[in-house]
Motif scaffolding. Structure first.
Motif, short mmCIF file in Angstrom:
data_model
loop_
_atom_site.label_atom_id
_atom_site.label_comp_id
_atom_site.label_asym_id
_atom_site.label_seq_id
_atom_site.Cartn_x
_atom_site.Cartn_y
_atom_site.Cartn_z
N GLU A 94 0.82 -1.20 0.00
CA GLU A 94 0.00 0.00 0.00
C GLU A 94 0.86 1.26 0.00
O GLU A 94 0.54 2.25 -0.65
N HIS A 95 1.94 1.24 0.76
CA HIS A 95 2.70 2.48 0.97
C HIS A 95 3.38 3.00 -0.28
O HIS A 95 3.74 4.17 -0.34
N TRP A 96 3.58 2.14 -1.30
CA TRP A 96 4.21 2.63 -2.52
C TRP A 96 3.32 3.65 -3.23
O TRP A 96 3.78 4.34 -4.15
N GLY A 97 2.08 3.76 -2.82
CA GLY A 97 1.20 4.76 -3.42
C GLY A 97 1.69 6.18 -3.24
O GLY A 97 1.31 7.08 -3.99
N CYS A 98 2.55 6.41 -2.26
CA CYS A 98 3.08 7.76 -2.05
C CYS A 98 3.98 8.19 -3.20
O CYS A 98 4.15 9.39 -3.46
N LEU A 99 4.55 7.22 -3.94
CA LEU A 99 5.54 7.55 -4.97
C LEU A 99 4.92 8.20 -6.20
O LEU A 99 5.63 8.78 -7.02
N LYS A 100 3.60 8.10 -6.36
CA LYS A 100 2.99 8.74 -7.53
C LYS A 100 3.06 10.25 -7.45
O LYS A 100 2.78 10.94 -8.43
N TYR A 101 3.43 10.78 -6.28
CA TYR A 101 3.53 12.23 -6.12
C TYR A 101 4.98 12.73 -6.12
O TYR A 101 5.26 13.84 -5.68
N ASN A 102 5.90 11.91 -6.64
CA ASN A 102 7.31 12.33 -6.56
C ASN A 102 7.65 13.48 -7.50
O ASN A 102 8.75 14.01 -7.43
N GLN A 103 6.71 13.89 -8.37
CA GLN A 103 6.93 15.07 -9.19
C GLN A 103 5.83 16.12 -9.00
O GLN A 103 5.68 17.02 -9.80
N ALA A 104 5.07 15.99 -7.91
CA ALA A 104 3.89 16.85 -7.73
C ALA A 104 4.20 18.16 -7.03
O ALA A 104 3.39 19.10 -7.11
N LEU A 105 5.35 18.26 -6.34
CA LEU A 105 5.63 19.45 -5.52
C LEU A 105 6.93 20.11 -5.97
O LEU A 105 7.85 19.44 -6.43
N THR A 106 6.97 21.42 -5.78
CA THR A 106 8.18 22.16 -6.15
C THR A 106 8.41 23.28 -5.16
O THR A 106 7.48 23.72 -4.47
N GLY A 107 9.64 23.77 -5.08
CA GLY A 107 10.00 24.86 -4.18
C GLY A 107 11.46 24.78 -3.82
O GLY A 107 12.17 23.86 -4.20
N ASN A 108 11.92 25.77 -3.07
CA ASN A 108 13.29 25.77 -2.55
C ASN A 108 13.33 26.57 -1.27
O ASN A 108 12.30 27.08 -0.81
N ALA A 109 14.52 26.72 -0.70
CA ALA A 109 14.66 27.36 0.60
C ALA A 109 14.25 28.83 0.58
O ALA A 109 13.95 29.40 1.63
N ASP A 110 14.22 29.45 -0.58
CA ASP A 110 13.87 30.87 -0.69
C ASP A 110 12.43 31.09 -1.14
O ASP A 110 12.05 32.22 -1.43
N SER A 111 11.64 30.01 -1.24
CA SER A 111 10.28 30.15 -1.74
C SER A 111 9.34 29.27 -0.94
O SER A 111 9.77 28.49 -0.08
N PHE A 112 8.05 29.38 -1.24
CA PHE A 112 7.04 28.53 -0.61
C PHE A 112 6.78 27.31 -1.49
O PHE A 112 6.80 27.40 -2.72
N MET A 113 6.51 26.18 -0.85
CA MET A 113 6.22 24.98 -1.61
C MET A 113 4.88 25.15 -2.33
O MET A 113 3.94 25.74 -1.81
N ALA A 114 4.82 24.61 -3.57
CA ALA A 114 3.62 24.71 -4.39
C ALA A 114 3.51 23.48 -5.26
O ALA A 114 4.42 22.63 -5.31
N LEU A 115 2.40 23.37 -5.96
CA LEU A 115 2.25 22.29 -6.94
C LEU A 115 3.16 22.56 -8.13
O LEU A 115 3.27 23.69 -8.61
N SER A 116 3.82 21.53 -8.62
CA SER A 116 4.63 21.64 -9.83
C SER A 116 3.72 21.60 -11.06
O SER A 116 2.50 21.44 -10.95
N ALA A 117 4.32 21.71 -12.22
CA ALA A 117 3.53 21.62 -13.46
C ALA A 117 2.82 20.28 -13.55
O ALA A 117 1.64 20.21 -13.93
N GLU A 118 3.52 19.19 -13.17
CA GLU A 118 2.86 17.88 -13.20
C GLU A 118 1.77 17.78 -12.16
O GLU A 118 0.71 17.19 -12.40
N GLY A 119 2.03 18.35 -10.97
CA GLY A 119 1.01 18.33 -9.92
C GLY A 119 -0.26 19.05 -10.35
O GLY A 119 -1.37 18.61 -10.05
N LYS A 120 -0.10 20.17 -11.06
CA LYS A 120 -1.27 20.91 -11.56
C LYS A 120 -2.01 20.10 -12.61
O LYS A 120 -3.25 20.08 -12.65
#
Length: 447
Positions: A94-120
């Motif tokens: 079941e836990h491998w289901g988390c891996l479908k979001y490995n390209q869903a988020l984007t951000g860095n130390a100088d910004s806020f986390m957001a949805l990536s292009a794939e996440g959108k």
């Protein structure tokens, strides 16, 4: 499309997460709850009992900003769903289901986390699924951080509420025993504990949306009914946390959160031997309000952990947490010993479909610590990658052999000593290690 190496680097990139909790939010949620109650009354639906007094979390406790890596969020989500039994597969994967979001988020130390292009793009087709699952990851990561700050000399364990409650109550028509007939429940419990002492339990309800702030108000109003469904000890004295993660298609994500205080939630009972097997109880459903005018009040729908159940429920939480960890490492036999029949023991013991199982047969070393667990190979942007989930080997041996007491003593003693690295050079990929001894890692497979 990003190359795979860039994706892996992004997963280990810390980013700011906006956390919203103030009196204005609490007021807006109260208005949303009143509007929903009015609509339910007009439609002649049953009245919902909601947690009274949802308040903002003080800034000194939570802080206005939190830094997390996407990989840590996915680790929190993956650990949370190991016992979910939601997919068509009946194995321990079941836990491998988390891996479908490995390209869903984007951000860095100088910004806020957001949805990536794939996440959108994913949100266009799977809004409810993506927002709910990512919302779970953010909520549990922040809840663990918050409670660890408030209880610095304690350990925080996250336990799926449905699995824990099934050891004592029939949640659905398929469960044996007196039926509760009540569909509102928290999604998780956070147990704050230290060896040999009473623990404290916080029901947690977490939701997510792609719609906006008004949707979060509605979700938090709904969450107030979910956390109110479980009372531990006296009437309306159980503290709780509610979360709604807003994942807009344009702009940074925000986690909206409130809490309810109270003097309850304590499991102060004679200590039980946690190494002993756990049996199902048949607890009659309902929460007993205080009597009025010397007449006993009618029970309210829900689940009441009364004082005579404190020791048993502490036992349930410890075993359910252990089962989730051994499942995360892919070990069938080790998981079965910690679950009762109603909790789904057979689900983890019977034959599984092809490609839905996991096997504890992998071993890796990160930051000088040996881990054992299970692995998963798949393609990410046409490149083969390997994911590994497991548990520190010495801790896993305790769980494998039924030594829950020893395992808990050791993770408590080592709770602040785990490596903080987020990229393992020799492994060459993102690594997340949690204080419970679990690890989630991923890397590009070389030919």
């Amino acid at each position: 499309m990003k190359i795979t190496a860039e994706v892996l680097r992004d997963l280990a990139e810390p980013s700011n997460v906006a956390v919203h909790s103030n009196t204005e939010l609490a007021g807006d949620v109260s208005i949303a709850a009143a509007d929903d109650d009015k609509q339910r009354e007009e439609k002649e639906l049953d009245r919902l009992r909601r947690k009274p007094g949802l308040d903002p979390i003080p800034a000194k406790d939570l802080g206005r900003l939190a830094q997390l890596t996407p990989w840590d969020v996915l680790h929190s989500f993956g650990r949370a769903i190991t016992l979910a039994r939601r997919g068509a597969g009946r194995g321990l994967a079941e836990h491998w289901g988390c891996l479908k979001y490995n390209q869903a988020l984007t951000g860095n130390a100088d910004s806020f986390m957001a949805l990536s292009a794939e996440g959108k793009e994913t949100a266009e087709y799977y809004k409810a699924l993506q927002s709910g699952e990512l919302g779970t990851g953010f909520a549990l990561a922040l809840a663990t951080r918050l409670l660890s700050r408030r209880y610095p000399n304690h350990f925080v364990s996250i336990v799926p509420a449905d699995t824990a409650l099934r050891a004592g109550w029939a949640l659905t028509s398929r469960d044996s025993g007196p039926k509760s007939g009540y569909r509102y429940r928290p999604q998780f419990f956070a147990e704050v504990w230290r060896p040999g002492e009473p623990s404290r339990v916080f029901p947690i309800a977490c939701k997510g949306n792609h719609s906006g702030l008004s949707a979060s108000h509605t979700q938090l109003a709904s969450a107030s009914a979910h956390v109110e469904a479980v009372h531990i000890g006296a009437w309306d004295e159980t503290p709780c946390l509610v979360f709604s993660t807003e994942l807009p298609l344009d702009g940074p994500l925000a986690v909206h959160t409130l809490e309810a205080g109270g003097e309850g939630g304590w499991l102060d009972a004679p200590e039980r031997v946690l190494d002993h097997p756990l049996e199902d109880e048949n607890v009659y459903p309902g929460i007993q309000p205080p009597s009025q005018n010397d007449k006993p009040a009618e029970p309210e729908p829900g689940y009441h952990v009364s004082p005579e159940l404190y020791g048993w429920f502490q036992h349930v939480l410890a075993h359910t947490a252990a089962a989730g960890l051994t499942a995360f490492a892919g070990d069938t036999s080790a998981t079965v010993q910690y679950l009762t029949k109603r909790q789904g023991q057979r689900h983890f013991a019977r034959l599984t479909h092809a490609a839905t199982d996991s096997v504890q047969d992998a071993r890796h070393r990160f930051f000088g610590i040996d881990f054992v667990g299970t692995d998963h190979v798949f393609r990410l942007n046409r490149k083969r990658v390997e994911a590994f989930s497991g548990v520190a080997e010495d801790l896993f041996r305790h769980l494998e052999e039924g030594r829950v007491e020893q395992y808990r003593r050791e993770i408590y003693a080592r709770r602040s000593t785990w490596p903080r690295g987020i990229w393992a050079p020799r492994w060459n990929g993102p690594v997340s290690i949690h204080p419970d001894g679990s690890v989630l890692a991923m890397r590009l497979l070389r030919d």
